[in-house]
Design an enzyme around this catalytic site. Structure first.
Site, PDB file in Angstrom:
ATOM      1  N   GLY A 101       0.826  -1.208   0.000  1.00 30.87           N
ATOM      2  CA  GLY A 101       0.000   0.000   0.000  1.00 30.87           C
ATOM      3  C   GLY A 101       0.857   1.253   0.000  1.00 30.87           C
ATOM      4  O   GLY A 101       2.091   1.182   0.121  1.00 30.87           O
ATOM      5  N   ASP A 102       0.202   2.399  -0.182  1.00 32.11           N
ATOM      6  CA  ASP A 102       0.886   3.707  -0.177  1.00 32.11           C
ATOM      7  C   ASP A 102       1.944   3.834  -1.263  1.00 32.11           C
ATOM      8  O   ASP A 102       2.931   4.544  -1.099  1.00 32.11           O
ATOM      9  CB  ASP A 102       1.554   3.989   1.190  1.00 32.11           C
ATOM     10  CG  ASP A 102       0.591   3.816   2.334  1.00 32.11           C
ATOM     11  OD1 ASP A 102      -0.547   4.298   2.207  1.00 32.11           O
ATOM     12  OD2 ASP A 102       0.968   3.194   3.341  1.00 32.11           O
TER      13      ASP A 102
ATOM     14  N   LYS B 275      -0.420   5.248  -5.730  1.00 35.12           N
ATOM     15  CA  LYS B 275      -1.395   4.887  -6.767  1.00 35.12           C
ATOM     16  C   LYS B 275      -2.254   6.074  -7.148  1.00 35.12           C
ATOM     17  O   LYS B 275      -2.633   6.242  -8.297  1.00 35.12           O
ATOM     18  CB  LYS B 275      -2.339   3.776  -6.262  1.00 35.12           C
ATOM     19  CG  LYS B 275      -1.683   2.455  -6.047  1.00 35.12           C
ATOM     20  CD  LYS B 275      -2.678   1.431  -5.531  1.00 35.12           C
ATOM     21  CE  LYS B 275      -3.177   1.687  -4.128  1.00 35.12           C
ATOM     22  NZ  LYS B 275      -2.177   1.572  -3.080  1.00 35.12           N
TER      23      LYS B 275
ATOM     24  N   GLY C 242      -6.510   6.250   1.822  1.00 38.95           N
ATOM     25  CA  GLY C 242      -6.511   7.714   1.866  1.00 38.95           C
ATOM     26  C   GLY C 242      -5.887   8.234   0.599  1.00 38.95           C
ATOM     27  O   GLY C 242      -4.987   7.620   0.049  1.00 38.95           O
ATOM     28  N   HIS C 243      -6.364   9.351   0.141  1.00 34.24           N
ATOM     29  CA  HIS C 243      -5.966   9.785  -1.171  1.00 34.24           C
ATOM     30  C   HIS C 243      -6.065  11.310  -1.180  1.00 34.24           C
ATOM     31  O   HIS C 243      -7.133  11.858  -0.963  1.00 34.24           O
ATOM     32  CB  HIS C 243      -6.983   9.142  -2.129  1.00 34.24           C
ATOM     33  CG  HIS C 243      -6.624   9.302  -3.547  1.00 34.24           C
ATOM     34  ND1 HIS C 243      -7.146   8.507  -4.518  1.00 34.24           N
ATOM     35  CD2 HIS C 243      -5.818  10.148  -4.160  1.00 34.24           C
ATOM     36  CE1 HIS C 243      -6.660   8.872  -5.674  1.00 34.24           C
ATOM     37  NE2 HIS C 243      -5.843   9.871  -5.473  1.00 34.24           N
TER      38      HIS C 243
ATOM     39  N   THR D 121      -6.123   0.175  10.593  1.00 31.61           N
ATOM     40  CA  THR D 121      -6.415   1.604  10.565  1.00 31.61           C
ATOM     41  C   THR D 121      -7.550   1.944  11.543  1.00 31.61           C
ATOM     42  O   THR D 121      -7.910   3.108  11.681  1.00 31.61           O
ATOM     43  CB  THR D 121      -6.839   2.035   9.157  1.00 31.61           C
ATOM     44  OG1 THR D 121      -8.000   1.288   8.778  1.00 31.61           O
ATOM     45  CG2 THR D 121      -5.736   1.795   8.138  1.00 31.61           C
TER      46      THR D 121
ATOM     47  N   ARG E 235     -22.405 -13.640   6.580  1.00 32.05           N
ATOM     48  CA  ARG E 235     -23.735 -13.399   5.996  1.00 32.05           C
ATOM     49  C   ARG E 235     -24.717 -12.716   6.946  1.00 32.05           C
ATOM     50  O   ARG E 235     -25.919 -12.948   6.891  1.00 32.05           O
ATOM     51  CB  ARG E 235     -24.321 -14.708   5.424  1.00 32.05           C
ATOM     52  CG  ARG E 235     -23.511 -15.180   4.228  1.00 32.05           C
ATOM     53  CD  ARG E 235     -23.591 -16.636   4.015  1.00 32.05           C
ATOM     54  NE  ARG E 235     -23.025 -17.357   5.134  1.00 32.05           N
ATOM     55  CZ  ARG E 235     -23.031 -18.664   5.258  1.00 32.05           C
ATOM     56  NH1 ARG E 235     -23.588 -19.403   4.321  1.00 32.05           N
ATOM     57  NH2 ARG E 235     -22.498 -19.241   6.296  1.00 32.05           N
TER      58      ARG E 235
ATOM     59  N   GLN F 277      -4.943  -0.152  -0.953  1.00 29.62           N
ATOM     60  CA  GLN F 277      -3.930  -0.987  -0.272  1.00 29.62           C
ATOM     61  C   GLN F 277      -2.954  -1.593  -1.304  1.00 29.62           C
ATOM     62  O   GLN F 277      -2.621  -0.927  -2.261  1.00 29.62           O
ATOM     63  CB  GLN F 277      -4.592  -2.054   0.604  1.00 29.62           C
ATOM     64  CG  GLN F 277      -5.265  -1.486   1.848  1.00 29.62           C
ATOM     65  CD  GLN F 277      -6.667  -0.983   1.615  1.00 29.62           C
ATOM     66  OE1 GLN F 277      -7.451  -1.640   0.977  1.00 29.62           O
ATOM     67  NE2 GLN F 277      -6.998   0.178   2.124  1.00 29.62           N
TER      68      GLN F 277
ATOM     69  N   GLY G 216      -1.961   9.012  10.018  1.00 31.44           N
ATOM     70  CA  GLY G 216      -0.835   9.864  10.419  1.00 31.44           C
ATOM     71  C   GLY G 216       0.333   9.068  10.978  1.00 31.44           C
ATOM     72  O   GLY G 216       1.324   9.629  11.429  1.00 31.44           O
ATOM     73  N   ARG G 217       0.209   7.723  10.966  1.00 31.69           N
ATOM     74  CA  ARG G 217       1.285   6.912  11.550  1.00 31.69           C
ATOM     75  C   ARG G 217       2.553   6.962  10.702  1.00 31.69           C
ATOM     76  O   ARG G 217       2.485   7.093   9.487  1.00 31.69           O
ATOM     77  CB  ARG G 217       0.853   5.438  11.625  1.00 31.69           C
ATOM     78  CG  ARG G 217      -0.153   5.195  12.708  1.00 31.69           C
ATOM     79  CD  ARG G 217      -0.486   3.732  12.814  1.00 31.69           C
ATOM     80  NE  ARG G 217      -1.186   3.244  11.639  1.00 31.69           N
ATOM     81  CZ  ARG G 217      -1.490   1.972  11.436  1.00 31.69           C
ATOM     82  NH1 ARG G 217      -1.134   1.065  12.313  1.00 31.69           N
ATOM     83  NH2 ARG G 217      -2.145   1.606  10.360  1.00 31.69           N
TER      84      ARG G 217
ATOM     85  N   LYS H  28       8.128   7.964  -6.793  1.00 34.06           N
ATOM     86  CA  LYS H  28       9.022   8.559  -5.789  1.00 34.06           C
ATOM     87  C   LYS H  28      10.504   8.240  -6.010  1.00 34.06           C
ATOM     88  O   LYS H  28      11.264   8.056  -5.054  1.00 34.06           O
ATOM     89  CB  LYS H  28       8.568   8.148  -4.387  1.00 34.06           C
ATOM     90  CG  LYS H  28       7.156   8.641  -4.072  1.00 34.06           C
ATOM     91  CD  LYS H  28       6.724   8.369  -2.668  1.00 34.06           C
ATOM     92  CE  LYS H  28       6.871   9.575  -1.776  1.00 34.06           C
ATOM     93  NZ  LYS H  28       6.190   9.446  -0.485  1.00 34.06           N
TER      94      LYS H  28
ATOM     95  N   ASP I 240      12.647  10.267  -6.989  1.00 32.18           N
ATOM     96  CA  ASP I 240      13.401  11.435  -6.519  1.00 32.18           C
ATOM     97  C   ASP I 240      13.835  11.307  -5.058  1.00 32.18           C
ATOM     98  O   ASP I 240      14.824  11.914  -4.650  1.00 32.18           O
ATOM     99  CB  ASP I 240      12.548  12.699  -6.689  1.00 32.18           C
ATOM    100  CG  ASP I 240      11.218  12.570  -5.965  1.00 32.18           C
ATOM    101  OD1 ASP I 240      10.473  11.631  -6.294  1.00 32.18           O
ATOM    102  OD2 ASP I 240      10.937  13.379  -5.068  1.00 32.18           O
TER     103      ASP I 240
ATOM    104  N   GLY J  78       8.592  13.558  -8.353  1.00 33.04           N
ATOM    105  CA  GLY J  78       8.405  14.671  -7.430  1.00 33.04           C
ATOM    106  C   GLY J  78       6.977  14.665  -6.908  1.00 33.04           C
ATOM    107  O   GLY J  78       6.149  13.845  -7.327  1.00 33.04           O
TER     108      GLY J  78
END
Ligand code: IMP
Length: 420
Positions: free
Chosen positions: A12-13, A16, A40-41, A128, A142, A223, A301-302, A330, A332, A410
């Site tokens: 994840g992260d 994407k 989160g996006h 989360t 179900r 994810q 925020g972790r 990423k 850079d 960037g």
């Protein structure tokens, strides 16, 4: 290509969001296929920042956006996203579609997620705490409540009464938490129903018709591969199917309708939450990479754990997703480093080495990374890749036998290079 899946190739992260934003510009329909408000996006468009967790980000560009049956939605979060978009001048009715089969994250799911993690103590998964696991568990058992239940007040009341009676026993007797009062829950959900009713749709038919008409459909995973419930590093996983096949399951289309699978990977690795992580960086370089990459979770925020690029795990991601091209984000962040380690194999507890992801958890938990060091380019990346950065990218592409077609250079939306 008419049907493209974008999948996280790590934990994840991977960035994407940015790749989805880019490809969404050329798509006619954007579809989110799993997960819920655990994703989160952040998108910045014309200087305006949008934080979206459930609606596909294509909505900001005015693209029709669908949430599939394989997702879970927290109605309160979804409504707040719709309200925010509307307040900022974006139309949502007739553009946002939610499958009636999507399950709801209920307030007791959130309470139970937190309570279970607290009880697990040092054995916790590091969720989360958005109620994801308990919501998917009720779906599998179900006894879940689906979006379409909101459309029938009689059925809704019946299901809520049953659910509240059962969950209160768990909350009070097992975890010593406050219980829920049924009339309050019914009233809140009837309000949700009137707000969400216009968005409920048959998303399988929607996608099928779009594809038959030759429209371009983008499926967005949340994810990542190693957090997949079936194929990830269980139990340190999420409760849904982020792998590419999840798109077909969630939207009720045949797997043969998918043309392209774009795997998104950082030029290094991060992981939030607990669980084994062979290429995790040790020593002061860890914090340097975390700072340079601003590796702090969007939802919680972790701090994220950082590692060197792991080609063994990526090879696995290529296999289980059928990745046809890679977006390397990423890059850079590595620009200052004189030498860049890349994990090319794992050394197993029995002394053997492998470049394939271990099928057995104990091998994965106890393996050690074998690194190769590549020379760093030690310069900023502008409009073209420096020669040594190009070599880094080629090393990844050759090792995995998959082309790297996009490179993130960037933070800005435009900082993506297309490679030919
Ligand atoms: P859950 O999805 O909240 O149940 O959390 C299960 C695991 O998935 C934990 O290790 C979380 O940190 C991880 N996880 C869930 N969503 C994300 C995400 O968007 N990025 C990275 N990790 C995530």
């Amino acid at each position: 290509m008419p049907a493209t899946v974008i999948v996280g190739a790590q934990w994840g992260d991977e960035g994407k969001g940015k790749i989805v934003d880019l490809l969404a510009q050329e798509s006619d329909l954007v579809c989110r296929y799993q997960g819920g408000p655990n994703a989160g996006h952040t998108i910045v468009v014309d200087g305006e920042t949008y934080k979206i967790r459930q609606i596909p980000s294509g909505i900001v560009a005015g693209k029709p956006s669908a949430i599939g049956a394989g997702c879970v939605v927290d109605p309160a979060v979804l409504i707040s996203e719709l309200d925010e978009l509307e307040a900022r001048g974006h139309a949502t009715e007739g553009l946002v579609f939610v499958s009636g089969n999507t399950h709801l994250v209920m307030p007791w799911h959130v309470a139970l997620d937190g309570a279970r993690e607290r009880r697990l103590g040092r054995l916790q998964i590091g969720t989360t705490r958005r109620g994801i696991g308990p919501a998917y568990a009720d779906k599998a058992t179900r006894i879940g409540i689906r979006v379409q239940d909101l459309l029938d007040p009689k059925i809704l009341r019946q299901k809520l009464e049953l659910a509240v009676a059962e969950k209160n026993v768990w909350l009070e007797r097992v975890y010593g938490l406050d219980s829920f009062e049924v009339e309050g829950v019914v009233a809140t959900h009837l309000e949700y129903a009137s707000r969400l009713g216009p968005y409920v749709a048959d998303t399988s038919l929607l996608v099928d018709r779009a594809l038959r008409a030759g429209r371009r459909v983008l499926f967005e995973g949340a994810q990542g591969t190693l957090l997949d419930l079936d194929h990830g590093t269980y139990p340190f996983v999420t409760s849904s199917s982020p792998i590419a096949a999840g798109a077909a399951v969630s939207f009720g289309i045949g797997p043969n309708r998918i043309d392209e699978v774009v795997g998104v990977t950082k030029a290094y690795v991060t992981r939030v939450g607990e669980g084994p992580f062979p290429s995790e960086i040790e020593g002061p370089e860890h914090d340097r990479v975390r700072e340079a990459g601003r590796e702090f979770g969007t939802v919680t925020g972790r701090e994220r754990r950082c590692g060197w690029l792991d080609l063994v795990a990526l090879r696995f991601a290529v296999r289980v997703n059928g990745i046809t091209s890679l977006a390397l984000t990423k890059l850079d962040v590595l620009s200052d480093l004189p030498r860049i380690p890349v994990c090319v194999r794992y050394r197993l507890p029995d002394g053997g080495e492998t470049d394939e992801f271990p099928a057995h958890q104990s091998d994965f938990h106890h393996c050690r990374p074998v690194f190769e060091e590549l020379p760093g380019w030690e310069s900023e990346i502008g409009d073209a890749l420096p020669e040594l950065a190009r070599r880094y990218v080629a090393f990844v592409s050759d090792a995995l036998d998959v082309p790297v077609t996009l490179v993130g250079t960037g933070a800005g939306r435009e900082a993506v290079l297309a490679l030919t």
